[in-house]
Scaffold this motif. Structure first.
Motif, short mmCIF file in Angstrom:
data_model
loop_
_atom_site.label_atom_id
_atom_site.label_comp_id
_atom_site.label_asym_id
_atom_site.label_seq_id
_atom_site.Cartn_x
_atom_site.Cartn_y
_atom_site.Cartn_z
N CYS A 190 0.83 -1.19 0.00
CA CYS A 190 0.00 0.00 0.00
C CYS A 190 0.88 1.25 0.00
O CYS A 190 2.11 1.16 0.01
CB CYS A 190 -0.94 0.00 1.21
N GLY A 191 0.26 2.40 0.01
CA GLY A 191 0.97 3.66 0.12
C GLY A 191 2.07 3.83 -0.91
O GLY A 191 1.91 3.52 -2.09
N SER A 223 -1.18 -3.29 4.02
CA SER A 223 -2.51 -3.09 4.60
C SER A 223 -3.23 -4.42 4.70
O SER A 223 -2.92 -5.38 3.97
CB SER A 223 -3.34 -2.12 3.75
N HIS A 230 -1.11 1.96 13.68
CA HIS A 230 -0.61 0.88 12.84
C HIS A 230 0.12 -0.12 13.73
O HIS A 230 0.33 0.13 14.93
CB HIS A 230 0.30 1.39 11.72
N TYR A 281 -12.90 1.42 3.45
CA TYR A 281 -12.08 2.62 3.65
C TYR A 281 -11.14 2.39 4.82
O TYR A 281 -11.25 1.40 5.54
CB TYR A 281 -12.94 3.87 3.89
N PHE A 282 -10.22 3.30 5.00
CA PHE A 282 -9.25 3.21 6.07
C PHE A 282 -9.95 3.23 7.42
O PHE A 282 -10.93 3.94 7.61
CB PHE A 282 -8.25 4.36 5.97
N ASN A 301 -6.09 4.38 11.42
CA ASN A 301 -5.17 4.28 10.28
C ASN A 301 -4.62 5.67 10.00
O ASN A 301 -5.37 6.65 9.93
CB ASN A 301 -5.92 3.74 9.05
N GLU A 350 -3.76 7.01 7.42
CA GLU A 350 -4.29 7.64 6.22
C GLU A 350 -5.44 8.59 6.52
O GLU A 350 -5.74 9.50 5.76
CB GLU A 350 -4.75 6.57 5.22
N HIS A 372 -4.77 12.37 6.48
CA HIS A 372 -4.57 13.11 5.24
C HIS A 372 -5.77 14.01 4.94
O HIS A 372 -6.90 13.73 5.34
CB HIS A 372 -4.35 12.15 4.08
N HIS A 419 -9.50 13.07 0.57
CA HIS A 419 -10.40 11.93 0.72
C HIS A 419 -11.38 11.92 -0.45
O HIS A 419 -12.16 12.83 -0.63
CB HIS A 419 -11.18 12.01 2.04
N GLU A 433 -6.40 7.27 -2.27
CA GLU A 433 -5.43 7.62 -1.23
C GLU A 433 -4.60 8.85 -1.58
O GLU A 433 -4.20 9.61 -0.70
CB GLU A 433 -4.50 6.42 -0.99
N PHE A 434 -4.38 9.07 -2.89
CA PHE A 434 -3.54 10.17 -3.34
C PHE A 434 -4.24 10.91 -4.49
O PHE A 434 -4.81 10.28 -5.38
CB PHE A 434 -2.19 9.66 -3.85
#
Length: 374
Positions: A176-177, A199, A228, A303-304, A308, A310, A313, A316, A351-352
């Motif tokens: 992930c990420g 993840s 985490h 979803y996270f 988490n 994330e 951030h 979304h 995520e991004f």
């Protein structure tokens, strides 16, 4: 008037000697061993390392090439010499050497001169980076080398060894990420990445934690970080390379995404000012327990989890459709087989905002800094 040491005994150094007055110059310093041995322009020449033995002197960097000026300044600081000014940058601002000397005799003026010099350097570098980002293709960046590459490959080996231990649990940690970005964009690690993340869906994440509590082999250590789970290789009383695991939830169809974000915002506000790991973990555990009325064992949207990273951030997009994540696929990544989402690029879009542009941290390893790039 404080004595001067002129760094550089070439043409610029000679001009500075004449402009500032020989009587005000104690000596030169230079990297040329021949000049150090024989002297120059009627003055002795010190190696740079010895200049720190003259703390009462001001070092004047004498070279016309700006790039070399910055190299000289770095060399001074590496040798514990912090009181310096750049001659060529300021020569034109003064009618004569007497005015120059009167100005640099004030420590506050010298400090401002250094700050302006480095400020100009930063502006130049920012312009270069902007040009680089505009004209370069991020996908064509070369892989990491040296210590950073060694670290990356150690992350891969450690992860593969640990995940092999989990096979009896029938759980499937997936990249992930930044590591998933690396797969999509570079076919491996992002060139400046220095860790590895996976993840898991909530039920598998809990099985992993139970395994760590009761069955983790002695060669490994683990810790619930609250947002985490981290696992490290353990050898001779020293923690080695770590692997991080993050959690996702299935969310109920009738739970609006905006409400999830609002709840996450409140949890993050609760965490503000809380520094103790156990206190932070406790807040997150309570949030997850409360959130269970909005999650389901399996559903159409993922979803996270509230626990988490994330969720911290600002970007979304919305719930991730289940088919974007499942069924997972296995791919060869940096020489080992790992799971990835069914639609990896689409998964990343939740995520991004953009994985194809150069990020602000381009070239900077997140956990070990620029020293890892040496």
């Amino acid at each position: 008037m404080t004595d001067l040491i002129l760094f550089g005994c070439g043409v610029s150094g000679y001009e500075a000697l004449r402009f500032l007055g020989e009587e005000n110059v104690k000596c030169f310093c230079d990297n040329n061993p021949d000049a150090v041995q024989s002297g120059k322009w009627g003055k002795p020449v010190l190696p740079v390392a010895q200049v720190k033995d003259c703390p009462e002197c001001i070092v004047v960097l004498c070279v016309k090439d700006k790039k070399i000026v910055y190299d000289m300044a770095r060399q001074c600081e590496e040798n514990g010499i912090y009181d310096y000014v750049a001659y060529e940058s300021w020569r034109g601002s003064f009618a004569d050497g007497e005015a120059f000397l009167a100005h640099v005799d004030d420590p506050a003026n010298r400090s401002r001169m250094r700050k302006e010099m480095w400020s100009d350097r930063i502006k130049t570098l920012e312009a270069q980076v902007t040009f680089f980002k505009r004209h370069a293709d991020i996908c064509s960046m070369k892989p990491a080398t040296g210590k950073l590459r060694e670290r990356q490959l150690d992350c891969v080996r450690t992860s593969a060894e640990f995940i092999a231990l989990l096979e009896p649990l029938q759980i499937h940690p997936f990249l992930c990420g930044g590591n998933l970005i690396g797969h999509v964009r570079h076919g491996g690690f992002v060139p400046w990445d220095d860790d590895i993340d996976f993840s898991l869906i909530r039920s598998e994440y809990e099985r992993l934690k139970d395994y760590c509590r009761t069955d983790l082999p002695g060669a490994w250590r683990w810790k619930d970080m609250g947002d985490h789970l981290s696992v490290w290789r353990w050898k001779d009383g020293v923690l080695g390379t770590g692997v991080d695991f993050f959690v996702l939830d299935y969310y109920a169809e009738d739970y609006p995404f905006e409400m999830l974000l609002e709840r996450s915002k409140k949890v993050r506000e609760e965490l503000m000012g809380v520094t103790a790991l156990e206190d932070r973990a406790g807040i997150l555990r309570e949030a997850v327990t409360e959130n269970r009325r909005h999650t389901v064992p399996q559903g159409s949207q993922i979803y996270f989890g509230l626990d988490n990273l994330e969720m911290d951030h600002k970007y979304h997009k919305g719930y991730i459709p289940e088919e974007v994540l499942f069924p997972l696929k296995k791919v060869m990544w940096e020489g080992e087989w790992f799971w990835i989402p069914n639609q990896p690029e689409e998964f990343l879009s939740y995520e991004f905002a953009d994985i194809w542009g150069f990020p602000e941290d381009v070239g900077i390893p997140a956990h070990f800094g620029l020293e890892m790039c040496e």
